[in-house]
Motif scaffolding. Sequence first.
Motif, short mmCIF file in Angstrom:
data_model
loop_
_atom_site.label_atom_id
_atom_site.label_comp_id
_atom_site.label_asym_id
_atom_site.label_seq_id
_atom_site.Cartn_x
_atom_site.Cartn_y
_atom_site.Cartn_z
N GLY A 120 0.82 -1.08 0.08
CA GLY A 120 0.22 0.16 -0.21
C GLY A 120 0.79 1.28 -0.11
O GLY A 120 1.90 1.04 -0.68
N SER A 121 0.23 2.59 0.67
CA SER A 121 0.75 3.37 0.69
C SER A 121 1.47 3.86 1.51
O SER A 121 1.59 2.67 2.58
CB SER A 121 0.31 4.59 0.70
OG SER A 121 -0.57 4.94 1.42
N GLU A 122 2.42 4.59 1.58
CA GLU A 122 3.71 4.78 2.95
C GLU A 122 3.44 5.04 3.96
O GLU A 122 3.39 4.64 5.57
CB GLU A 122 4.41 5.99 1.87
CG GLU A 122 5.13 6.01 1.60
CD GLU A 122 6.25 6.66 0.96
OE1 GLU A 122 6.19 8.18 2.07
OE2 GLU A 122 6.75 6.71 0.10
N ARG A 123 1.85 5.32 3.85
CA ARG A 123 0.75 5.47 4.93
C ARG A 123 0.51 4.77 5.67
O ARG A 123 0.54 4.64 7.06
CB ARG A 123 -0.52 6.53 5.13
CG ARG A 123 -1.27 7.21 5.82
CD ARG A 123 -2.13 8.13 5.04
NE ARG A 123 -1.81 9.50 5.27
CZ ARG A 123 -2.31 10.23 5.61
NH1 ARG A 123 -2.37 10.53 6.94
NH2 ARG A 123 -1.96 11.54 4.75
N ASP A 124 -0.14 3.53 5.02
CA ASP A 124 -0.62 2.12 5.93
C ASP A 124 0.40 1.78 6.20
O ASP A 124 0.96 1.27 7.33
CB ASP A 124 -0.97 0.94 4.20
CG ASP A 124 -2.37 2.18 3.96
OD1 ASP A 124 -2.90 3.09 4.52
OD2 ASP A 124 -2.47 1.75 2.58
N GLU A 125 2.00 1.73 5.09
CA GLU A 125 3.16 1.07 5.44
C GLU A 125 3.57 2.02 7.06
O GLU A 125 3.78 0.92 8.30
CB GLU A 125 4.31 1.01 5.02
CG GLU A 125 5.31 0.88 5.62
CD GLU A 125 6.73 1.04 4.41
OE1 GLU A 125 8.04 0.93 4.95
OE2 GLU A 125 6.63 1.63 3.30
N ILE A 126 2.95 2.87 7.53
CA ILE A 126 3.66 3.96 8.52
C ILE A 126 2.81 2.95 9.67
O ILE A 126 3.51 3.07 10.67
CB ILE A 126 3.53 5.35 8.99
CG1 ILE A 126 4.83 5.70 7.79
CG2 ILE A 126 3.26 5.57 10.08
CD1 ILE A 126 5.15 7.40 7.44
N ARG A 127 1.48 2.98 9.85
CA ARG A 127 0.36 2.35 10.51
C ARG A 127 1.03 0.89 10.99
O ARG A 127 0.84 1.48 12.15
CB ARG A 127 -0.94 3.08 9.82
CG ARG A 127 -2.25 2.23 10.84
CD ARG A 127 -3.62 1.93 9.63
NE ARG A 127 -3.20 1.78 8.81
CZ ARG A 127 -3.37 0.64 8.26
NH1 ARG A 127 -3.25 -0.56 9.40
NH2 ARG A 127 -3.70 -0.31 7.75
N LYS A 128 1.13 0.79 9.77
CA LYS A 128 1.42 -0.94 10.05
C LYS A 128 3.03 -0.71 11.43
O LYS A 128 2.50 -1.34 11.70
CB LYS A 128 1.48 -2.02 9.27
CG LYS A 128 0.09 -2.12 8.40
CD LYS A 128 0.48 -2.20 6.94
CE LYS A 128 -1.28 -3.32 6.48
NZ LYS A 128 -1.32 -3.83 5.10
N ARG A 129 3.44 -0.52 10.81
CA ARG A 129 4.61 -0.62 12.02
C ARG A 129 4.63 0.17 13.07
O ARG A 129 4.78 -0.09 13.61
CB ARG A 129 6.26 0.30 10.99
CG ARG A 129 6.49 0.10 10.09
CD ARG A 129 7.60 0.76 9.31
NE ARG A 129 8.15 0.40 8.20
CZ ARG A 129 9.42 0.25 7.51
NH1 ARG A 129 10.15 1.09 8.85
NH2 ARG A 129 9.68 -0.42 6.22
#
Length: 81
Positions: A34-43
Amino acid sequence: MAFAKSLKVEIEPPRPPPKEAVDQGSRSVADYGGSERDEIRKRVESFKAHQERFTREREQYADSLLRRIRPITKKSSLSGS
């Protein structure tokens, strides 16, 4: 000067830089799909879960330690009176 000329000095050609074990281009970033926002949220979610696990383990350890210490402290406080 004669002494300096009498010395034999061999100068080695410069060595090429060592090759890296992993090619820079082949490194992959974890793909969270997904987007970078999704990656940050998951991290962040993963980090929070990790911290909660540490907190839970620390509390369990403290509880078990207190359960072992309480009988010892009760005996010593009774015998000291």
